[in-house]
Design a protein around this motif. Structure first.
Motif, PDB file in Angstrom:
ATOM      1  N   MET A 270       0.832  -1.203   0.000  1.00 37.57           N
ATOM      2  CA  MET A 270       0.000   0.000   0.000  1.00 37.57           C
ATOM      3  C   MET A 270       0.872   1.261   0.000  1.00 37.57           C
ATOM      4  SD  MET A 270      -3.604   0.949   0.988  1.00 37.57           S
ATOM      5  CE  MET A 270      -4.092  -0.695   1.089  1.00 37.57           C
ATOM      6  N   GLU A 271       2.165   1.083   0.326  1.00 39.75           N
ATOM      7  CA  GLU A 271       3.070   2.241   0.391  1.00 39.75           C
ATOM      8  C   GLU A 271       3.163   2.976  -0.954  1.00 39.75           C
ATOM      9  OE1 GLU A 271       4.366   3.313   3.279  1.00 39.75           O
ATOM     10  OE2 GLU A 271       3.331   1.646   4.235  1.00 39.75           O
ATOM     11  N   LYS A 272       3.268   2.211  -2.045  1.00 42.86           N
ATOM     12  CA  LYS A 272       3.392   2.848  -3.368  1.00 42.86           C
ATOM     13  C   LYS A 272       2.116   3.606  -3.720  1.00 42.86           C
ATOM     14  CE  LYS A 272       5.834   3.705  -6.994  1.00 42.86           C
ATOM     15  NZ  LYS A 272       7.049   4.506  -6.941  1.00 42.86           N
ATOM     16  N   LEU A 273       0.965   3.057  -3.396  1.00 44.48           N
ATOM     17  CA  LEU A 273      -0.310   3.739  -3.634  1.00 44.48           C
ATOM     18  C   LEU A 273      -0.335   5.073  -2.895  1.00 44.48           C
ATOM     19  CD1 LEU A 273      -3.296   3.957  -4.543  1.00 44.48           C
ATOM     20  CD2 LEU A 273      -3.883   2.564  -2.543  1.00 44.48           C
ATOM     21  N   ILE A 274       0.026   5.060  -1.629  1.00 47.82           N
ATOM     22  CA  ILE A 274       0.036   6.294  -0.823  1.00 47.82           C
ATOM     23  C   ILE A 274       1.069   7.275  -1.387  1.00 47.82           C
ATOM     24  CG2 ILE A 274       0.528   7.252   1.469  1.00 47.82           C
ATOM     25  CD1 ILE A 274      -2.198   5.742   1.233  1.00 47.82           C
ATOM     26  N   GLU A 275       2.217   6.769  -1.798  1.00 45.48           N
ATOM     27  CA  GLU A 275       3.259   7.626  -2.382  1.00 45.48           C
ATOM     28  C   GLU A 275       2.746   8.329  -3.642  1.00 45.48           C
ATOM     29  OE1 GLU A 275       7.335   6.756  -4.827  1.00 45.48           O
ATOM     30  OE2 GLU A 275       7.054   5.592  -2.986  1.00 45.48           O
ATOM     31  N   ILE A 276       2.057   7.602  -4.487  1.00 44.88           N
ATOM     32  CA  ILE A 276       1.539   8.199  -5.727  1.00 44.88           C
ATOM     33  C   ILE A 276       0.439   9.208  -5.414  1.00 44.88           C
ATOM     34  CG2 ILE A 276       0.200   7.675  -7.822  1.00 44.88           C
ATOM     35  CD1 ILE A 276       2.116   5.294  -8.209  1.00 44.88           C
ATOM     36  N   ILE A 277      -0.440   8.891  -4.491  1.00 42.72           N
ATOM     37  CA  ILE A 277      -1.472   9.865  -4.106  1.00 42.72           C
ATOM     38  C   ILE A 277      -0.810  11.120  -3.555  1.00 42.72           C
ATOM     39  CG2 ILE A 277      -3.380  10.328  -2.518  1.00 42.72           C
ATOM     40  CD1 ILE A 277      -4.172   7.343  -2.837  1.00 42.72           C
ATOM     41  N   ASN A 278       0.205  10.955  -2.708  1.00 48.88           N
ATOM     42  CA  ASN A 278       0.931  12.107  -2.150  1.00 48.88           C
ATOM     43  C   ASN A 278       1.626  12.942  -3.224  1.00 48.88           C
ATOM     44  OD1 ASN A 278       0.630  12.380   0.716  1.00 48.88           O
ATOM     45  ND2 ASN A 278       1.758  10.464   0.966  1.00 48.88           N
ATOM     46  N   SER A 279       1.988  12.321  -4.339  1.00 47.60           N
ATOM     47  CA  SER A 279       2.634  13.080  -5.422  1.00 47.60           C
ATOM     48  C   SER A 279       1.653  14.049  -6.090  1.00 47.60           C
ATOM     49  CB  SER A 279       3.255  12.145  -6.463  1.00 47.60           C
ATOM     50  OG  SER A 279       2.259  11.534  -7.264  1.00 47.60           O
ATOM     51  N   PHE A 280       0.365  13.767  -5.975  1.00 39.77           N
ATOM     52  CA  PHE A 280      -0.660  14.668  -6.504  1.00 39.77           C
ATOM     53  C   PHE A 280      -1.120  15.670  -5.444  1.00 39.77           C
ATOM     54  CE2 PHE A 280      -1.112  11.171  -9.521  1.00 39.77           C
ATOM     55  CZ  PHE A 280      -1.285  11.845 -10.714  1.00 39.77           C
ATOM     56  N   GLU A 281      -1.298  15.175  -4.217  1.00 42.21           N
ATOM     57  CA  GLU A 281      -1.802  16.019  -3.122  1.00 42.21           C
ATOM     58  C   GLU A 281      -1.319  15.417  -1.804  1.00 42.21           C
ATOM     59  OE1 GLU A 281      -3.534  19.217  -1.411  1.00 42.21           O
ATOM     60  OE2 GLU A 281      -3.542  18.888  -3.575  1.00 42.21           O
ATOM     61  N   LYS A 282      -0.608  16.202  -1.032  1.00 47.36           N
ATOM     62  CA  LYS A 282      -0.066  15.726   0.247  1.00 47.36           C
ATOM     63  C   LYS A 282      -1.214  15.402   1.204  1.00 47.36           C
ATOM     64  CE  LYS A 282       3.275  14.985   3.198  1.00 47.36           C
ATOM     65  NZ  LYS A 282       3.492  13.588   3.373  1.00 47.36           N
ATOM     66  N   LEU A 283      -1.216  14.146   1.675  1.00 46.71           N
ATOM     67  CA  LEU A 283      -2.282  13.672   2.549  1.00 46.71           C
ATOM     68  C   LEU A 283      -2.031  14.045   4.005  1.00 46.71           C
ATOM     69  CD1 LEU A 283      -2.634  10.055   1.120  1.00 46.71           C
ATOM     70  CD2 LEU A 283      -4.209  11.970   0.746  1.00 46.71           C
ATOM     71  N   ASP A 284      -3.117  14.324   4.717  1.00 49.30           N
ATOM     72  CA  ASP A 284      -3.009  14.431   6.167  1.00 49.30           C
ATOM     73  C   ASP A 284      -3.260  13.028   6.735  1.00 49.30           C
ATOM     74  OD1 ASP A 284      -5.772  14.010   6.045  1.00 49.30           O
ATOM     75  OD2 ASP A 284      -6.286  16.033   6.681  1.00 49.30           O
ATOM     76  N   LEU A 285      -2.989  12.840   8.010  1.00 47.92           N
ATOM     77  CA  LEU A 285      -3.091  11.521   8.631  1.00 47.92           C
ATOM     78  C   LEU A 285      -4.499  10.952   8.557  1.00 47.92           C
ATOM     79  CD1 LEU A 285      -1.579   9.300  10.077  1.00 47.92           C
ATOM     80  CD2 LEU A 285      -2.040  10.467  12.241  1.00 47.92           C
ATOM     81  N   GLU A 286      -5.507  11.784   8.791  1.00 43.09           N
ATOM     82  CA  GLU A 286      -6.899  11.327   8.766  1.00 43.09           C
ATOM     83  C   GLU A 286      -7.288  10.787   7.388  1.00 43.09           C
ATOM     84  OE1 GLU A 286     -11.417  13.020   9.631  1.00 43.09           O
ATOM     85  OE2 GLU A 286      -9.771  14.446   9.406  1.00 43.09           O
ATOM     86  N   THR A 287      -6.927  11.516   6.337  1.00 39.43           N
ATOM     87  CA  THR A 287      -7.271  11.093   4.971  1.00 39.43           C
ATOM     88  C   THR A 287      -6.484   9.845   4.579  1.00 39.43           C
ATOM     89  OG1 THR A 287      -7.691  13.420   4.427  1.00 39.43           O
ATOM     90  CG2 THR A 287      -7.511  11.880   2.581  1.00 39.43           C
ATOM     91  N   GLU A 288      -5.203   9.812   4.960  1.00 40.91           N
ATOM     92  CA  GLU A 288      -4.385   8.635   4.650  1.00 40.91           C
ATOM     93  C   GLU A 288      -4.965   7.381   5.304  1.00 40.91           C
ATOM     94  OE1 GLU A 288       0.117   6.935   5.380  1.00 40.91           O
ATOM     95  OE2 GLU A 288      -0.117   9.090   5.019  1.00 40.91           O
ATOM     96  N   LEU A 289      -5.376   7.494   6.548  1.00 36.42           N
ATOM     97  CA  LEU A 289      -5.978   6.341   7.232  1.00 36.42           C
ATOM     98  C   LEU A 289      -7.283   5.913   6.553  1.00 36.42           C
ATOM     99  CD1 LEU A 289      -5.332   7.249  10.983  1.00 36.42           C
ATOM    100  CD2 LEU A 289      -4.282   5.402   9.659  1.00 36.42           C
ATOM    101  N   ALA A 290      -8.086   6.874   6.144  1.00 38.85           N
ATOM    102  CA  ALA A 290      -9.345   6.558   5.449  1.00 38.85           C
ATOM    103  C   ALA A 290      -9.071   5.834   4.128  1.00 38.85           C
ATOM    104  CB  ALA A 290     -10.148   7.833   5.208  1.00 38.85           C
ATOM    105  N   ILE A 291      -8.045   6.281   3.421  1.00 45.32           N
ATOM    106  CA  ILE A 291      -7.672   5.620   2.157  1.00 45.32           C
ATOM    107  C   ILE A 291      -7.229   4.190   2.432  1.00 45.32           C
ATOM    108  CG2 ILE A 291      -5.930   5.607   0.315  1.00 45.32           C
ATOM    109  CD1 ILE A 291      -6.139   8.738   0.407  1.00 45.32           C
ATOM    110  N   LYS A 292      -6.363   4.010   3.431  1.00 42.35           N
ATOM    111  CA  LYS A 292      -5.870   2.671   3.755  1.00 42.35           C
ATOM    112  C   LYS A 292      -7.003   1.739   4.182  1.00 42.35           C
ATOM    113  CE  LYS A 292      -1.103   3.820   4.905  1.00 42.35           C
ATOM    114  NZ  LYS A 292      -0.090   3.933   5.988  1.00 42.35           N
TER     115      LYS A 292
END
Length: 187
Positions: free
Chosen positions: A1-23
């Motif tokens: 899931m790290e690569k997915l989060i990395e790619i999402i962060n490349s478009f828009e930096k995630l906050d912890l709440e949104t990152e957890l919701a995505i995961k």
């Protein structure tokens, strides 16, 4: 899931709440070679992010399978009009090899759209993909078969490595024999 989060962060930096919701919203799935993840005539209910593997998008035209694209590692895949409008797909998506994905259901995507940072990511990602698709279709249409193959070899080497010769030939719009000659002349 790290690569997915990395790619999402490349478009828009995630906050912890949104990152957890995505995961919590994306689920790991494995498909065997040859499995359909989207079928013509059925509603596409998921977006997929390929962790490893390859997925071919194709349509049936005059009874013949015509490859439209081959997706590989770290790409998002869905039948856009079917998923976003929740209507039957006019295209098929089939794995080219065993493929591991993270999937997001339509309902979970709707829930994630309640997070403003996810909305920003979604808009930026869609704009990026639509712009690239538009430019690619314009340029690819004007290329000779040899230039198309060279373009794929340079820009999308994973397609050349993972896809069957007949699917690459279909994507380029030539016969397998013609593609074999093109490949031989390049080597």
């Amino acid at each position: 899931m790290e690569k997915l989060i990395e790619i999402i962060n490349s478009f828009e930096k995630l906050d912890l709440e949104t990152e957890l919701a995505i995961k919590e919203s994306f689920f790991e799935e494995t498909f065997k070679k040859g499995e359909f993840i989207v079928e013509e005539g059925k509603v596409c209910n998921k977006i997929y992010f390929i962790k490893s593997g390859a997925i071919r998008r194709f349509c049936i035209e005059d009874g013949i399978e015509v490859t439209k694209w081959i997706y590989t590692d770290n790409q998002f895949v869905t039948s856009m009009s079917s998923f976003f409008e929740q209507k039957p797909s006019f295209e098929n998506f089939q794995t080219c090899e065993e493929t591991l994905v993270y999937s997001l259901s339509y309902l979970d995507e709707q829930a994630l759209l309640e997070y403003p940072i996810f909305v920003k990511f979604h808009i930026k990602q869609l704009r990026y993909y639509l712009s690239n698709i538009n430019e690619f279709n314009h340029l690819f249409r004007l290329m000779t078969a040899e230039k198309k193959y060279l373009f794929l070899l340079e820009s999308f080497p994973q397609i050349i490595k993972k896809a069957k010769l007949k699917h690459i030939a279909s994507l380029i719009g030539v016969s397998q024999e013609t593609l074999s000659r093109i490949r031989a002349s390049i080597i």
